[in-house]
Design a protein around this motif. Structure first.
Motif, PDB file in Angstrom:
ATOM      1  N   ALA A  93       3.364  -3.081   1.301  1.00 23.80           N
ATOM      2  CA  ALA A  93       2.402  -4.154   1.022  1.00 23.80           C
ATOM      3  C   ALA A  93       1.027  -3.716   1.515  1.00 23.80           C
ATOM      4  O   ALA A  93       0.673  -3.935   2.674  1.00 23.80           O
ATOM      5  CB  ALA A  93       2.836  -5.453   1.693  1.00 23.80           C
ATOM      6  N   VAL A  94       0.255  -3.084   0.638  1.00 24.21           N
ATOM      7  CA  VAL A  94      -1.034  -2.525   1.048  1.00 24.21           C
ATOM      8  C   VAL A  94      -2.008  -3.610   1.493  1.00 24.21           C
ATOM      9  O   VAL A  94      -2.944  -3.342   2.257  1.00 24.21           O
ATOM     10  CB  VAL A  94      -1.665  -1.682  -0.074  1.00 24.21           C
ATOM     11  CG1 VAL A  94      -0.819  -0.457  -0.367  1.00 24.21           C
ATOM     12  CG2 VAL A  94      -1.864  -2.512  -1.342  1.00 24.21           C
ATOM     13  N   GLN A  95      -1.793  -4.841   1.034  1.00 21.18           N
ATOM     14  CA  GLN A  95      -2.681  -5.935   1.445  1.00 21.18           C
ATOM     15  C   GLN A  95      -2.542  -6.264   2.923  1.00 21.18           C
ATOM     16  O   GLN A  95      -3.372  -6.985   3.492  1.00 21.18           O
ATOM     17  CB  GLN A  95      -2.433  -7.198   0.601  1.00 21.18           C
ATOM     18  CG  GLN A  95      -1.100  -7.892   0.812  1.00 21.18           C
ATOM     19  CD  GLN A  95      -0.001  -7.360  -0.076  1.00 21.18           C
ATOM     20  OE1 GLN A  95       0.013  -6.181  -0.433  1.00 21.18           O
ATOM     21  NE2 GLN A  95       0.940  -8.236  -0.443  1.00 21.18           N
ATOM     22  N   TYR A  96      -1.494  -5.728   3.552  1.00 18.17           N
ATOM     23  CA  TYR A  96      -1.309  -5.934   4.985  1.00 18.17           C
ATOM     24  C   TYR A  96      -1.697  -4.707   5.817  1.00 18.17           C
ATOM     25  O   TYR A  96      -1.355  -4.622   6.988  1.00 18.17           O
ATOM     26  CB  TYR A  96       0.128  -6.380   5.271  1.00 18.17           C
ATOM     27  CG  TYR A  96       0.323  -7.829   4.912  1.00 18.17           C
ATOM     28  CD1 TYR A  96      -0.091  -8.836   5.780  1.00 18.17           C
ATOM     29  CD2 TYR A  96       0.852  -8.198   3.679  1.00 18.17           C
ATOM     30  CE1 TYR A  96       0.036 -10.166   5.445  1.00 18.17           C
ATOM     31  CE2 TYR A  96       0.982  -9.533   3.334  1.00 18.17           C
ATOM     32  CZ  TYR A  96       0.578 -10.510   4.217  1.00 18.17           C
ATOM     33  OH  TYR A  96       0.694 -11.834   3.878  1.00 18.17           O
ATOM     34  N   ALA A 144     -11.644 -14.014   4.302  1.00 16.25           N
ATOM     35  CA  ALA A 144     -10.513 -14.936   4.209  1.00 16.25           C
ATOM     36  C   ALA A 144      -9.192 -14.174   4.107  1.00 16.25           C
ATOM     37  O   ALA A 144      -9.063 -13.228   3.328  1.00 16.25           O
ATOM     38  CB  ALA A 144     -10.675 -15.859   3.007  1.00 16.25           C
ATOM     39  N   GLY A 145      -8.231 -14.587   4.931  1.00 16.19           N
ATOM     40  CA  GLY A 145      -6.948 -13.916   4.983  1.00 16.19           C
ATOM     41  C   GLY A 145      -6.935 -12.715   5.895  1.00 16.19           C
ATOM     42  O   GLY A 145      -5.878 -12.149   6.167  1.00 16.19           O
ATOM     43  N   CYS A 146      -8.111 -12.299   6.349  1.00 13.26           N
ATOM     44  CA  CYS A 146      -8.287 -11.153   7.260  1.00 13.26           C
ATOM     45  C   CYS A 146      -7.769  -9.842   6.673  1.00 13.26           C
ATOM     46  O   CYS A 146      -7.466  -8.902   7.405  1.00 13.26           O
ATOM     47  CB  CYS A 146      -7.630 -11.420   8.610  1.00 13.26           C
ATOM     48  SG  CYS A 146      -8.342 -12.825   9.470  1.00 13.26           S
ATOM     49  N   HIS A 147      -7.652  -9.768   5.340  1.00 11.52           N
ATOM     50  CA  HIS A 147      -7.197  -8.529   4.723  1.00 11.52           C
ATOM     51  C   HIS A 147      -8.290  -7.465   4.748  1.00 11.52           C
ATOM     52  O   HIS A 147      -8.009  -6.268   4.647  1.00 11.52           O
ATOM     53  CB  HIS A 147      -6.737  -8.791   3.288  1.00 11.52           C
ATOM     54  CG  HIS A 147      -5.552  -9.701   3.213  1.00 11.52           C
ATOM     55  ND1 HIS A 147      -4.288  -9.303   3.566  1.00 11.52           N
ATOM     56  CD2 HIS A 147      -5.444 -11.009   2.841  1.00 11.52           C
ATOM     57  CE1 HIS A 147      -3.442 -10.317   3.421  1.00 11.52           C
ATOM     58  NE2 HIS A 147      -4.125 -11.353   2.981  1.00 11.52           N
TER      59      HIS A 147
END
Length: 240
Positions: A140-143, A161-164
């Motif tokens: 999960a590259v978004q993490y 937003a989401g701290c990604h």
């Protein structure tokens, strides 16, 4: 010996996972400071956090999901802390780095630790089982987020937003090693459906207008289809 790390997390109704979360970090960073920003939980989240010696701060959002207010916390809570390292995570985000490894990175002048994210998922076909000991995940590259940084060397972290994503300011040196980050969200199908339904009902007008947290509006059927997709994904692997 007191760990030179302060961990901050926002929480809402996390009694299923918060004990595992606290023990995970206390095992890797003994005596680290943990501050939980409790977003008006109605379960035992606050009670459990206090029982493990965490500092609990009440965080009011009118019982709504307000990413704009969450960002104010995450972008500022660490400023002025006494500990050298700041760790900003959600309760379902588990970093696999320990105190010895962090000290080694510090000796190299590293100020920002990089991570490789994985979505963990249960392989159980029983929709009612909540599994806290997941071992299989999907990349999960978004993490691949910036969770851990030197609070003495950075002046701003500037999460979006989401701290990604973030735009840190200060003395920045990334770690060469990418440490493992496991996202423990898909603990059980009905658990996940119930969480999404509850969060969807708490979506604020601000979030809706910005398109933040839109995945919480997924229907039960969509979540079930995604669940099967991730369980059978060919790139799944044993991560832990």
């Amino acid at each position: 010996m007191k760990s030179d790390l302060h961990l901050y997390a926002l929480a809402y109704n996390e009694e299923v996972l918060i004990e595992k979360f606290i023990l995970h970090y206390r095992d890797r960073f003994p005596n680290c400071a943990i501050t939980i920003y409790d977003n008006q939980s109605t379960d035992r989240t606050k009670e459990i956090a206090l029982s493990y010696g965490c500092q609990v701060m009440d965080h009011y959002t009118n019982n709504e999901i307000r990413d704009d207010l969450y960002l104010k916390v995450k972008n500022n809570c660490w400023k002025g802390q006494f500990e050298k390292w700041a760790c900003i995570v959600d309760i379902d985000e588990f970093l696999y780095i320990n105190q010895e490894q962090l000290l080694e990175e510090e000796s190299k002048g590293v100020t920002l630790i990089d991570f490789e994210g994985w979505n963990m998922i249960t392989m159980s076909d029983d929709e009612d089982i909540i599994d806290l000991d997941l071992t299989v995940g999907s990349r999960a590259v978004q993490y691949d987020k910036q969770y851990l940084f030197d609070a003495q060397q950075l002046t701003e972290i500037n999460y979006s937003a989401g701290c990604h994503y973030c735009s840190p300011i200060g003395n920045i040196k990334h770690s060469e090693t990418k440490y493992l980050m496991c996202h423990f969200k898909a603990l059980g199908l009905n658990y996940m459906i119930n969480r999404h339904t509850e969060f969807g009902q708490r979506m604020s007008q601000q979030n809706l207008e910005k398109g933040w947290g839109f995945h919480y509006l997924d229907s039960a059927d969509t979540i079930r289809r995604n669940w099967v997709y991730y369980q059978t994904h060919p790139d799944n692997k044993k991560v832990l």
